[in-house]
Design an enzyme around this catalytic site. Structure first.
Site, PDB file in Angstrom:
ATOM      1  N   CYS A   1     -10.377  -4.467   9.150  1.00  0.00           N
ATOM      2  CA  CYS A   1      -9.421  -5.032  10.091  1.00  0.00           C
ATOM      3  C   CYS A   1      -8.768  -6.245   9.445  1.00  0.00           C
ATOM      4  O   CYS A   1      -9.461  -7.172   9.033  1.00  0.00           O
ATOM      5  CB  CYS A   1     -10.118  -5.433  11.385  1.00  0.00           C
ATOM      6  SG  CYS A   1      -9.062  -6.398  12.481  1.00  0.00           S
TER       7      CYS A   1
ATOM      8  N   CYS B   1      -9.035  -1.826  15.651  1.00  0.00           N
ATOM      9  CA  CYS B   1     -10.291  -2.461  15.271  1.00  0.00           C
ATOM     10  C   CYS B   1     -11.333  -2.258  16.369  1.00  0.00           C
ATOM     11  O   CYS B   1     -11.068  -2.511  17.550  1.00  0.00           O
ATOM     12  CB  CYS B   1     -10.085  -3.945  15.017  1.00  0.00           C
ATOM     13  SG  CYS B   1     -11.601  -4.803  14.613  1.00  0.00           S
TER      14      CYS B   1
ATOM     15  N   ASP C   1      -0.824   1.648   7.751  1.00  0.00           N
ATOM     16  CA  ASP C   1      -0.427   1.329   6.378  1.00  0.00           C
ATOM     17  C   ASP C   1      -0.195  -0.169   6.190  1.00  0.00           C
ATOM     18  O   ASP C   1      -0.552  -0.735   5.161  1.00  0.00           O
ATOM     19  CB  ASP C   1       0.843   2.107   5.997  1.00  0.00           C
ATOM     20  CG  ASP C   1       0.587   3.617   5.974  1.00  0.00           C
ATOM     21  OD1 ASP C   1      -0.559   4.009   5.677  1.00  0.00           O
ATOM     22  OD2 ASP C   1       1.530   4.380   6.256  1.00  0.00           O
TER      23      ASP C   1
ATOM     24  N   ASP D   1       0.850  -1.193   0.000  1.00  0.00           N
ATOM     25  CA  ASP D   1       0.000   0.000   0.000  1.00  0.00           C
ATOM     26  C   ASP D   1       0.883   1.239   0.000  1.00  0.00           C
ATOM     27  O   ASP D   1       1.954   1.243   0.603  1.00  0.00           O
ATOM     28  CB  ASP D   1      -0.902   0.009   1.236  1.00  0.00           C
ATOM     29  CG  ASP D   1      -1.964   1.103   1.143  1.00  0.00           C
ATOM     30  OD1 ASP D   1      -2.464   1.339   0.018  1.00  0.00           O
ATOM     31  OD2 ASP D   1      -2.291   1.698   2.169  1.00  0.00           O
TER      32      ASP D   1
ATOM     33  N   GLU E   1      -3.354  -1.583  -4.766  1.00  0.00           N
ATOM     34  CA  GLU E   1      -4.698  -1.035  -4.898  1.00  0.00           C
ATOM     35  C   GLU E   1      -4.925  -0.607  -6.347  1.00  0.00           C
ATOM     36  O   GLU E   1      -4.030  -0.021  -6.960  1.00  0.00           O
ATOM     37  CB  GLU E   1      -4.820   0.167  -3.971  1.00  0.00           C
ATOM     38  CG  GLU E   1      -6.234   0.519  -3.641  1.00  0.00           C
ATOM     39  CD  GLU E   1      -6.298   1.549  -2.512  1.00  0.00           C
ATOM     40  OE1 GLU E   1      -7.273   1.532  -1.773  1.00  0.00           O
ATOM     41  OE2 GLU E   1      -5.364   2.357  -2.396  1.00  0.00           O
TER      42      GLU E   1
ATOM     43  N   CYS F   1      -9.589  -9.582  11.875  1.00  0.00           N
ATOM     44  CA  CYS F   1     -10.890 -10.251  11.943  1.00  0.00           C
ATOM     45  C   CYS F   1     -11.783  -9.942  10.744  1.00  0.00           C
ATOM     46  O   CYS F   1     -12.829 -10.557  10.575  1.00  0.00           O
ATOM     47  CB  CYS F   1     -11.621  -9.885  13.234  1.00  0.00           C
ATOM     48  SG  CYS F   1     -12.247  -8.191  13.277  1.00  0.00           S
TER      49      CYS F   1
ATOM     50  N   CYS G   1     -12.458  -6.339  17.348  1.00  0.00           N
ATOM     51  CA  CYS G   1     -11.594  -7.279  18.054  1.00  0.00           C
ATOM     52  C   CYS G   1     -10.449  -6.604  18.812  1.00  0.00           C
ATOM     53  O   CYS G   1      -9.687  -7.269  19.509  1.00  0.00           O
ATOM     54  CB  CYS G   1     -11.024  -8.331  17.100  1.00  0.00           C
ATOM     55  SG  CYS G   1      -9.717  -7.715  16.023  1.00  0.00           S
TER      56      CYS G   1
HETATM   57 ZN   LIG Z   1     -10.660  -6.849  14.114  1.00  0.00          ZN
END
Ligand SMILES: [Zn+2]
Length: 406
Positions: free
Chosen positions: A336, A355, A365, A185, A269, A339, A358
């Site tokens: 995230c 996140c 980045d 990224d 991307e 998760c 979680c």
């Molecule tokens: Zn998460």
């Protein structure tokens, strides 16, 4: 056997007489570009269709016969025709939806991208080249030039003249790519973040040069315009510009070479996604939100040559039988990587991702790079960027620094 193109940039041993010719030829080519561009921009404003190469070439023959523009006759015809072809390409690119970053072509200024290209009529012999209407020219070069010469572009930077010699080479064999896959990224705090956690700090090495540049420009502003000292200072600045672009080009080539050597599949991307979600205009759903912050972000990415890096990565991976894959997924920075929970409340700051589901915390980045890899590997939102057949030459390598092929 695959063929590749690459460019050698050499410094010409031009004498004053030849320099004068080159200045005039560059001037004619620049004049033709600017005049044709002005005509087309006016037509666009009046909602008329653009004049393409063939119409412009017809105009060129008329101009050559006129008293006013008769000086165009002096310049090698192929050089002028090449300029018109370049202009056509620039217009076509700017209307190409797959290249959202491309803008309309701009007017050329003396010494800025106004080089002249010889598509044919040149000869090469050891460390000298023959150019039509110019003659034989020596150049400085330590490495031997290998391959078939396809075209030669002559340009100046400061008071020096360079020739970028583009050659086509046949690669003996492409080593089979490994298995390694990685996501990258464009970082906000760094140049690039890799999904394996590597952060590439960016071309900070040229910060130092930029400071020097600012200082030298300050000095210029205190000198009397047009004076001997002023001209001297101008030359100094233009050499510094040249150094900076070399440092930057070197940085990008090293990184893209290393990446293409270590990984078979690289996920990045998609350009459409970049163009859409990260442009200052915003998107249909979020028109122009955070215009200022986002335009700042875009600028720094552009400054650091992300686009150029991608382009190099694409052709270098191609040379080695690897692949650059674009991931067209909009929420890589909000998802995230641990998760998979995706939501706006996830991102706490530009630097750290946290996140909401979680509690996973990571460099923002790197988190985005991991998402690019995961989503890329599932193949849902992907398009392979591998060109087929003859491989892409580093055509827009303005610095003409030779890409490392091995
Ligand atoms: Zn998460």
């Amino acid at each position: 056997m695959p063929k590749i193109r690459k460019a050698y940039k050499v410094r010409l041993k031009a004498n004053t007489e030849i320099e004068k010719k080159l200045v005039r030829f560059c001037g004619s080519a620049r004049f033709l570009w600017n005049k044709s561009l002005a005509m087309n921009l006016e037509r666009l404003e009046n909602r008329q269709t653009i004049l393409w190469y063939h119409e412009l070439a017809f105009w060129l023959t008329l101009w050559k016969r006129s008293d006013e523009y008769g000086f165009l006759k002096e310049c090698p015809s192929q050089v002028l025709q090449q300029k018109l072809m370049d202009l056509e390409r620039a217009f076509r690119d700017s209307f190409d939806r797959s290249q959202p970053r491309k803008r309309l072509p701009v007017f050329k200024r003396k010494g800025r991208g106004d080089g002249i290209r010889f598509p044919q009529g040149f000869k090469m012999e050891g460390r000298r080249i023959f150019l039509p209407k110019i003659g034989w020219q020596g150049f400085y070069q330590s490495r031997p030039i290998e391959g078939t010469v396809k075209n030669i572009t002559v340009s100046s930077s400061g008071d020096r003249w360079h020739a970028s010699i583009q050659v086509e080479q046949t690669i003996e064999s492409v080593p089979p790519p490994g298995e390694s896959e990685i996501g990258i990224d464009a970082g906000i705090k760094c140049f690039a973040a890799f999904s394996d956690g590597t952060l590439v700090a960016g071309a900070n090495s040229f910060r130092r040069h930029e400071d020097r540049l600012a200082m030298q420009q300050g000095k210029l502003s205190r000198k009397k315009k047009g004076s001997q000292n002023w001209r001297e200072q101008k030359r100094r600045i233009s050499r510094l510009h040249h150094t900076i672009s070399n440092v930057r080009s070197d940085f990008l080539h090293k990184l893209s070479t290393a990446t293409s050597q270590n990984h078979a599949k690289v996920f990045v991307e998609g350009l459409n996604i970049r163009g859409m979600s990260k442009s200052a205009h915003g998107t249909i759903e979020e028109p122009g939100r955070n215009v200022r912050a986002k335009s700042g972000l875009n600028k720094s990415i552009l400054d650091q040559g992300w686009g150029e890096f991608r382009r190099q990565l694409a052709y270098k991976l191609d040379w080695k039988g690897g692949q650059l894959v674009e991931v067209d997924y909009r929420y890589t920075s909000q998802r995230c990587s641990c998760c998979g929970y995706t939501g706006k409340q996830n991102k706490q700051s530009q630097a750290v991702f946290k996140c909401a589901a979680c509690g996973h915390e990571e460099n923002a980045d790197v988190n985005a790079a991991r998402n690019i890899l995961t989503i890329g590997q599932t193949g849902i939102a992907c398009q392979a960027n591998r060109s087929s057949g003859r491989q892409q030459e580093p055509a827009r390598n303005r610095e003409g620094v030779m890409p490392v092929a091995s």
